[in-house]
Design a protein around this motif. Structure first.
Motif, PDB file in Angstrom:
ATOM      1  N   SER A 190       0.879  -1.169   0.000  1.00  0.00           N
ATOM      2  CA  SER A 190       0.000   0.000   0.000  1.00  0.00           C
ATOM      3  C   SER A 190       0.918   1.221   0.000  1.00  0.00           C
ATOM      4  O   SER A 190       2.149   1.077   0.099  1.00  0.00           O
ATOM      5  CB  SER A 190      -0.909  -0.001   1.225  1.00  0.00           C
ATOM      6  OG  SER A 190      -0.194   0.401   2.385  1.00  0.00           O
ATOM      7  N   PRO A 191       0.364   2.438  -0.089  1.00  0.00           N
ATOM      8  CA  PRO A 191       1.246   3.606  -0.064  1.00  0.00           C
ATOM      9  C   PRO A 191       2.098   3.704   1.199  1.00  0.00           C
ATOM     10  O   PRO A 191       3.136   4.369   1.191  1.00  0.00           O
ATOM     11  CB  PRO A 191       0.262   4.788  -0.150  1.00  0.00           C
ATOM     12  CG  PRO A 191      -0.961   4.236  -0.757  1.00  0.00           C
ATOM     13  CD  PRO A 191      -1.046   2.826  -0.310  1.00  0.00           C
ATOM     14  N   PHE A 192       1.675   3.030   2.291  1.00  0.00           N
ATOM     15  CA  PHE A 192       2.369   3.174   3.565  1.00  0.00           C
ATOM     16  C   PHE A 192       2.998   1.882   4.071  1.00  0.00           C
ATOM     17  O   PHE A 192       3.740   1.904   5.045  1.00  0.00           O
ATOM     18  CB  PHE A 192       1.393   3.721   4.614  1.00  0.00           C
ATOM     19  CG  PHE A 192       0.678   4.961   4.149  1.00  0.00           C
ATOM     20  CD1 PHE A 192       1.343   6.171   4.063  1.00  0.00           C
ATOM     21  CD2 PHE A 192      -0.650   4.918   3.772  1.00  0.00           C
ATOM     22  CE1 PHE A 192       0.704   7.316   3.631  1.00  0.00           C
ATOM     23  CE2 PHE A 192      -1.308   6.055   3.330  1.00  0.00           C
ATOM     24  CZ  PHE A 192      -0.627   7.262   3.261  1.00  0.00           C
ATOM     25  N   SER A 193       2.729   0.756   3.437  1.00  0.00           N
ATOM     26  CA  SER A 193       3.353  -0.522   3.787  1.00  0.00           C
ATOM     27  C   SER A 193       4.257  -0.922   2.633  1.00  0.00           C
ATOM     28  O   SER A 193       3.784  -1.336   1.571  1.00  0.00           O
ATOM     29  CB  SER A 193       2.294  -1.594   4.038  1.00  0.00           C
ATOM     30  OG  SER A 193       1.478  -1.250   5.142  1.00  0.00           O
ATOM     31  N   VAL A 194       5.574  -0.787   2.849  1.00  0.00           N
ATOM     32  CA  VAL A 194       6.477  -0.904   1.715  1.00  0.00           C
ATOM     33  C   VAL A 194       7.885  -1.308   2.167  1.00  0.00           C
ATOM     34  O   VAL A 194       8.302  -1.013   3.287  1.00  0.00           O
ATOM     35  CB  VAL A 194       6.518   0.452   0.957  1.00  0.00           C
ATOM     36  CG1 VAL A 194       7.045   1.555   1.852  1.00  0.00           C
ATOM     37  CG2 VAL A 194       7.314   0.374  -0.329  1.00  0.00           C
ATOM     38  N   LEU A 195       8.604  -2.014   1.298  1.00  0.00           N
ATOM     39  CA  LEU A 195       9.999  -2.367   1.504  1.00  0.00           C
ATOM     40  C   LEU A 195      10.810  -1.771   0.353  1.00  0.00           C
ATOM     41  O   LEU A 195      10.486  -1.986  -0.824  1.00  0.00           O
ATOM     42  CB  LEU A 195      10.184  -3.885   1.526  1.00  0.00           C
ATOM     43  CG  LEU A 195      11.636  -4.397   1.481  1.00  0.00           C
ATOM     44  CD1 LEU A 195      12.395  -3.992   2.746  1.00  0.00           C
ATOM     45  CD2 LEU A 195      11.674  -5.908   1.279  1.00  0.00           C
ATOM     46  N   TYR A 196      11.836  -1.001   0.700  1.00  0.00           N
ATOM     47  CA  TYR A 196      12.757  -0.442  -0.290  1.00  0.00           C
ATOM     48  C   TYR A 196      14.157  -1.014  -0.044  1.00  0.00           C
ATOM     49  O   TYR A 196      14.621  -1.065   1.095  1.00  0.00           O
ATOM     50  CB  TYR A 196      12.860   1.078  -0.166  1.00  0.00           C
ATOM     51  CG  TYR A 196      11.583   1.843  -0.412  1.00  0.00           C
ATOM     52  CD1 TYR A 196      11.103   2.036  -1.702  1.00  0.00           C
ATOM     53  CD2 TYR A 196      10.887   2.405   0.653  1.00  0.00           C
ATOM     54  CE1 TYR A 196       9.947   2.763  -1.925  1.00  0.00           C
ATOM     55  CE2 TYR A 196       9.733   3.138   0.436  1.00  0.00           C
ATOM     56  CZ  TYR A 196       9.262   3.313  -0.852  1.00  0.00           C
ATOM     57  OH  TYR A 196       8.118   4.028  -1.068  1.00  0.00           O
ATOM     58  N   VAL A 197      14.830  -1.395  -1.117  1.00  0.00           N
ATOM     59  CA  VAL A 197      16.246  -1.775  -1.066  1.00  0.00           C
ATOM     60  C   VAL A 197      16.927  -1.089  -2.245  1.00  0.00           C
ATOM     61  O   VAL A 197      16.507  -1.285  -3.400  1.00  0.00           O
ATOM     62  CB  VAL A 197      16.445  -3.295  -1.146  1.00  0.00           C
ATOM     63  CG1 VAL A 197      17.935  -3.629  -1.126  1.00  0.00           C
ATOM     64  CG2 VAL A 197      15.730  -3.996  -0.001  1.00  0.00           C
TER      65      VAL A 197
ATOM     66  N   PHE B  61      21.071   1.363   1.150  1.00  0.00           N
ATOM     67  CA  PHE B  61      20.047   1.573   2.167  1.00  0.00           C
ATOM     68  C   PHE B  61      18.917   0.558   2.013  1.00  0.00           C
ATOM     69  O   PHE B  61      18.694  -0.018   0.936  1.00  0.00           O
ATOM     70  CB  PHE B  61      19.482   2.997   2.096  1.00  0.00           C
ATOM     71  CG  PHE B  61      18.798   3.325   0.794  1.00  0.00           C
ATOM     72  CD1 PHE B  61      17.455   3.039   0.590  1.00  0.00           C
ATOM     73  CD2 PHE B  61      19.503   3.926  -0.233  1.00  0.00           C
ATOM     74  CE1 PHE B  61      16.832   3.334  -0.600  1.00  0.00           C
ATOM     75  CE2 PHE B  61      18.888   4.236  -1.436  1.00  0.00           C
ATOM     76  CZ  PHE B  61      17.539   3.937  -1.623  1.00  0.00           C
ATOM     77  N   MET B  62      18.228   0.365   3.112  1.00  0.00           N
ATOM     78  CA  MET B  62      17.047  -0.486   3.156  1.00  0.00           C
ATOM     79  C   MET B  62      16.036   0.163   4.085  1.00  0.00           C
ATOM     80  O   MET B  62      16.398   0.655   5.158  1.00  0.00           O
ATOM     81  CB  MET B  62      17.406  -1.883   3.657  1.00  0.00           C
ATOM     82  CG  MET B  62      16.236  -2.878   3.652  1.00  0.00           C
ATOM     83  SD  MET B  62      15.226  -2.819   5.165  1.00  0.00           S
ATOM     84  CE  MET B  62      16.340  -3.581   6.329  1.00  0.00           C
ATOM     85  N   LYS B  63      14.801   0.208   3.674  1.00  0.00           N
ATOM     86  CA  LYS B  63      13.755   0.769   4.512  1.00  0.00           C
ATOM     87  C   LYS B  63      12.556  -0.162   4.493  1.00  0.00           C
ATOM     88  O   LYS B  63      12.072  -0.564   3.437  1.00  0.00           O
ATOM     89  CB  LYS B  63      13.337   2.163   4.017  1.00  0.00           C
ATOM     90  CG  LYS B  63      12.222   2.790   4.852  1.00  0.00           C
ATOM     91  CD  LYS B  63      11.906   4.208   4.395  1.00  0.00           C
ATOM     92  CE  LYS B  63      10.810   4.819   5.249  1.00  0.00           C
ATOM     93  NZ  LYS B  63      10.509   6.221   4.862  1.00  0.00           N
ATOM     94  N   LEU B  64      12.078  -0.487   5.680  1.00  0.00           N
ATOM     95  CA  LEU B  64      10.897  -1.336   5.833  1.00  0.00           C
ATOM     96  C   LEU B  64       9.908  -0.620   6.731  1.00  0.00           C
ATOM     97  O   LEU B  64      10.255  -0.212   7.842  1.00  0.00           O
ATOM     98  CB  LEU B  64      11.277  -2.688   6.445  1.00  0.00           C
ATOM     99  CG  LEU B  64      10.105  -3.619   6.811  1.00  0.00           C
ATOM    100  CD1 LEU B  64       9.333  -4.031   5.562  1.00  0.00           C
ATOM    101  CD2 LEU B  64      10.609  -4.842   7.565  1.00  0.00           C
ATOM    102  N   GLN B  65       8.701  -0.436   6.239  1.00  0.00           N
ATOM    103  CA  GLN B  65       7.655   0.135   7.086  1.00  0.00           C
ATOM    104  C   GLN B  65       6.331  -0.573   6.792  1.00  0.00           C
ATOM    105  O   GLN B  65       6.076  -1.022   5.670  1.00  0.00           O
ATOM    106  CB  GLN B  65       7.515   1.642   6.876  1.00  0.00           C
ATOM    107  CG  GLN B  65       6.986   2.082   5.536  1.00  0.00           C
ATOM    108  CD  GLN B  65       6.866   3.594   5.438  1.00  0.00           C
ATOM    109  OE1 GLN B  65       7.673   4.332   6.002  1.00  0.00           O
ATOM    110  NE2 GLN B  65       5.865   4.061   4.717  1.00  0.00           N
ATOM    111  N   TYR B  66       5.510  -0.678   7.832  1.00  0.00           N
ATOM    112  CA  TYR B  66       4.228  -1.376   7.683  1.00  0.00           C
ATOM    113  C   TYR B  66       3.178  -0.657   8.512  1.00  0.00           C
ATOM    114  O   TYR B  66       3.412  -0.300   9.674  1.00  0.00           O
ATOM    115  CB  TYR B  66       4.337  -2.839   8.131  1.00  0.00           C
ATOM    116  CG  TYR B  66       3.106  -3.643   7.784  1.00  0.00           C
ATOM    117  CD1 TYR B  66       2.972  -4.203   6.521  1.00  0.00           C
ATOM    118  CD2 TYR B  66       2.081  -3.805   8.700  1.00  0.00           C
ATOM    119  CE1 TYR B  66       1.843  -4.925   6.182  1.00  0.00           C
ATOM    120  CE2 TYR B  66       0.936  -4.523   8.369  1.00  0.00           C
ATOM    121  CZ  TYR B  66       0.821  -5.085   7.108  1.00  0.00           C
ATOM    122  OH  TYR B  66      -0.301  -5.785   6.777  1.00  0.00           O
ATOM    123  N   LEU B  67       2.032  -0.440   7.905  1.00  0.00           N
ATOM    124  CA  LEU B  67       0.944   0.267   8.565  1.00  0.00           C
ATOM    125  C   LEU B  67       0.021  -0.720   9.265  1.00  0.00           C
ATOM    126  O   LEU B  67      -0.560  -1.613   8.627  1.00  0.00           O
ATOM    127  CB  LEU B  67       0.161   1.087   7.540  1.00  0.00           C
ATOM    128  CG  LEU B  67      -1.057   1.853   8.072  1.00  0.00           C
ATOM    129  CD1 LEU B  67      -0.626   2.932   9.063  1.00  0.00           C
ATOM    130  CD2 LEU B  67      -1.847   2.464   6.920  1.00  0.00           C
TER     131      LEU B  67
END
Length: 758
Positions: free
Chosen positions: A715-722, A749-755
């Protein structure tokens, strides 16, 4: 070339096209009945609806149907040349809308892409104004792959493409077109807490072919400046509640960076730092059905995609970049004003931030506070601006706006920034937008500012010793105190054919805002913009818009600063979605005490999309201008080219090249010359998984940037970036080493966020 000849060419062109179109233009006729501000009553669904693009669920059997669409653009309420049906229903959780779009399946244009990344596609559009005040509205787009795009429209700032909403969509190709299903949870919307809703709604369909055709459920009166006022009213939604509950957004960011260095007595080498990781936490809670509180601690406010480089070699002001950070999207419409009184990117690196946004009746409220580590400090001057890092500070913003009915509103904003090392900047303003008739309105904003400069001897050693406001104050950070004012006032006509804006605005020499973006001060402006739109029934030219802009600018004390006379014409063609514009301007400017009397600029712009997989843009200009740092007149050329390619539905390639060069007007000595190129490759493996690579070269800085990124977005706010970011420069500052291209910095960088929602 003589001045009269340069002026005569564009004036004759405008005159010729005006006479031609007066002889050929006419109003379109309308043979079918129009839905003028229609009313539509819907009912609760009698069964479940599963969002899969197929309309076989029992819940659709009780849905209300509309089908009498008209062509709103480029035609003027013409009968639509394709058939569209819309079904609308609701239950206790969501609003449901389905579109059945009849068309030749082989002609449909669609892209499998990441959310918000498609363009030039067939699409359906759902427009909702839940408060019916014509001040804020949701725009929800879906293409034939079910990929979403959303915007938040406001009467102050038009559409904000960075806005994201949580909703569902799906689509299916069919033998005679495509179908789309949409579910908008009530928990994602803000609307009045009352037994029955009455929302302003419209249903659109976009169909790009040789021209971009747009169909709508409601009639479009081009003499009516209020866009949402013309939508239909949907009633029958009973006993539903807007968003409540708690949202928790934890995130984890890990990175490892390195840079080229040269320790004393050693050769240069690339040194890597140890990997680092940080946790961040954000949360949102609905105090009431209309009031939401959001807070974040140690947020990662970096942007996953770096800002596109801008050519600023001959610019003396700080650049402005768009805002893409999710924290500022909830209630972003509330903080908008005509002046950039609150530019969210001045909240740069916060340790903590919180805000409250909401509506009560016809009143909207926004309150924001942030404590940050590194604060940008902007000093505006009459002909340039200064920008540097001023350390830790606390920023507070309060915004209130009240809808007066009839598409009018009145508001106020108060902003304040306090530095840990002392100093403050305060802004208080009132603003309003008042509709006088269908086509006429006035709007404006008045600002008062108070500045108490911080004391920063370290920064002062890099400051230039300049004074302002007739020598009363200096640019040194020496704890001086002063007041300032700013004003925007506009009288506008927005209509089918003739539109204009008469504008007077001013900013005093001691005006300064440390939570906004106003890079220049010490001016008074009087300007008039006018355009006339001609429509034709047939031929290559579909629409032509001759226009003119005249500006007079004075310093605050009344001495002349600049004058601009600009004439031009925009053309819309009936082939390849082609748009062209041409312009010529004659300018005079006083800059740093010298009057430059014979300045001019002429240019053009072309944009076209001949096929679903190919689009391009081209612009160019030639001018006699000012070299801001060399203080001489220039012969300047600017040219740019962009191309978008879609070899197949899952791959998009976007490339652009911008060149700028200038020679001394008299000696023909080169002053500067260079270009910036940027290419962006996007591959969508699945609806959630994508790969993006950006390659950018800045010839002015002799630097390459290469930024690959893998994204998995639920979703726009639950995402994994590498991803990574690598910077290469042509290093020539090591005297005992050969000059060559080197990797000067790199970051993984790595970013993990989950709503989480409750």
């Amino acid at each position: 070339m003589s001045t009269s000849y340069r002026v005569g060419i564009p004036l004759l062109f405008v005159a010729f096209t005006t006479l031609y179109l007066f002889s050929t233009s006419s109003l379109y006729s309308q043979s079918q009945s129009l839905n003028v501000r229609p009313n539509l009553s819907i009912q609760r669904s009698t069964g479940s609806i599963h969002i899969d693009g197929k309309l076989g669920d029992h819940g659709w059997s009780s849905a209300t149907k509309v089908a009498d669409f008209i062509e709103r653009n480029p035609g003027d309420n013409l009968p639509a040349d394709v058939h569209t049906e819309v079904y609308i229903a609701y239950d206790e959780n969501a609003l449901y809308v389905a579109y059945v779009c009849h068309d030749d399946p082989s002609a449909i244009r669609a892209t499998m892409s990441q959310r918000d990344q498609w363009f030039g596609d067939d699409a359906v559009v759902l427009l909702i104004d839940t408060y019916g005040t014509a001040t804020v509205a949701y725009e929800l787009f879906v293409n034939p792959y079910g990929i979403q795009k959303d915007m938040l429209w406001t009467s102050v700032a038009d559409a904000d493409a960075s806005y994201d909403l949580l909703w569902e969509s799906a689509a299916q190709r069919t033998s005679d077109g495509y179908t789309v299903e949409i579910s908008v949870p009530f928990s994602s919307l803000r609307f009045p807490d009352r037994p029955e809703q009455a929302w302003k709604v419209d249903f659109w369909r976009n169909r790009p072919r040789e021209t971009m055709k747009q169909y709508s459920w409601t009639a479009n009166d081009r003499n009516e400046q209020c866009w949402p006022c013309q939508w239909g009213t949907v009633t029958g939604i009973r006993d539903v509640k807007p968003g409540k509950g708690i949202e928790i957004l934890p995130s984890f960011v890990a990175s490892q960076s390195g840079s080229l260095s040269r320790p004393d007595g050693a050769s240069s080498r690339f040194e890597n730092t140890n990997p680092e990781g940080e946790l961040a936490l954000g949360g949102k809670y609905a105090l009431t059905s209309d009031i939401t509180v959001e807070a974040t601690y140690n947020p990662d406010f970096s942007q996953i995609e770096a800002d596109a480089a801008q050519i600023d070699v001959n610019s003396t002001i700080a650049l402005m970049y768009p805002e893409r950070r999710p924290f500022f999207q909830e209630g972003s419409d509330i903080f908008r004003t005509l002046f950039n009184s609150f530019y969210t990117r001045t909240i740069n690196d916060p340790i903590f931030a919180a805000k409250m946004t909401g509506r009560t009746g016809k009143t909207t409220i926004g309150v924001l506070t942030a404590y940050e580590e590194n604060t940008p400090y902007l000093i505006p001057l009459p002909e340039r601006s200064l920008l540097f890092n001023s350390g830790k500070s606390t920023a507070n913003v309060v915004r209130v706006s009240h809808a007066l009915g009839n598409d009018s509103r009145l508001g106020m904003i108060l902003t304040d920034r306090r530095w840990d090392k002392g100093g403050s900047g305060t802004v208080a303003a009132i603003d309003g937008d008042f509709r006088l008739s269908k086509s006429y309105s006035i709007d404006g904003q008045y600002i008062g500012t108070h500045t108490r400069e911080l004391f920063d001897p370290e920064a002062n050693q890099y400051m230039e010793g300049m004074r302002f406001d007739d020598g009363k104050y200096s640019t040194a950070l020496d704890e001086e105190k002063f007041y300032g004012t700013g004003l925007i006032s506009r009288f506008r006509r927005q209509a089918r054919s003739w539109s204009f804006t008469l504008d007077y605005d001013h900013v005093s020499p001691s005006y300064r805002t440390e939570t906004g973006y106003d890079p220049l001060n010490d001016y008074r402006n009087l300007s008039l913009y006018s355009q006339y739109t001609f429509y034709t029934k047939s031929g290559l030219i579909e629409r032509i818009i001759p226009k003119t802009y005249n500006l007079k600018r004075w310093f605050w004390n009344g001495s002349p600063k600049a004058s601009i006379l600009n004439v031009g014409t925009d053309l819309q063609l009936r082939t390849a979605q082609t748009y062209l514009s041409f312009y010529y301007s004659k300018n005079t400017e006083h800059y740093l005490g010298t009057r430059y009397a014979d300045l001019w600029e002429t240019g053009f712009n072309v944009n076209a999309r001949p096929t679903a997989g190919f689009g391009f843009g081209l612009y160019g200009s030639r001018s006699r201008g000012i070299a801001r740092f060399a203080l001489t007149e220039t012969s300047e050329s600017n040219i740019g080219f962009s191309v978008s390619l879609k070899p197949f539905d899952r791959l998009i390639v976007e490339s652009d090249l911008s060149y700028s060069g200038a020679d001394d007007w008299d000696s023909e000595t080169e002053l500067f010359s260079g270009y910036i190129s940027r290419s962006r490759f996007l591959y969508q493996a699945t609806r959630a998984l994508s790969l993006r690579v950006i390659v950018q070269y800045n010839d002015f800085a002799k630097a390459w940037d290469v930024d690959p990124l893998v994204t998995y977005k639920v979703s726009p706010f639950s995402v994994l970036y590498v991803g990574s970011s690598s910077n290469y420069s042509y290093v020539d500052f090591y005297q005992d080493e050969p000059s060559k291209w080197r990797l000067t910095s790199r970051q993984f960088f790595m970013k993990l966020q989950y709503l989480f929602q409750t």
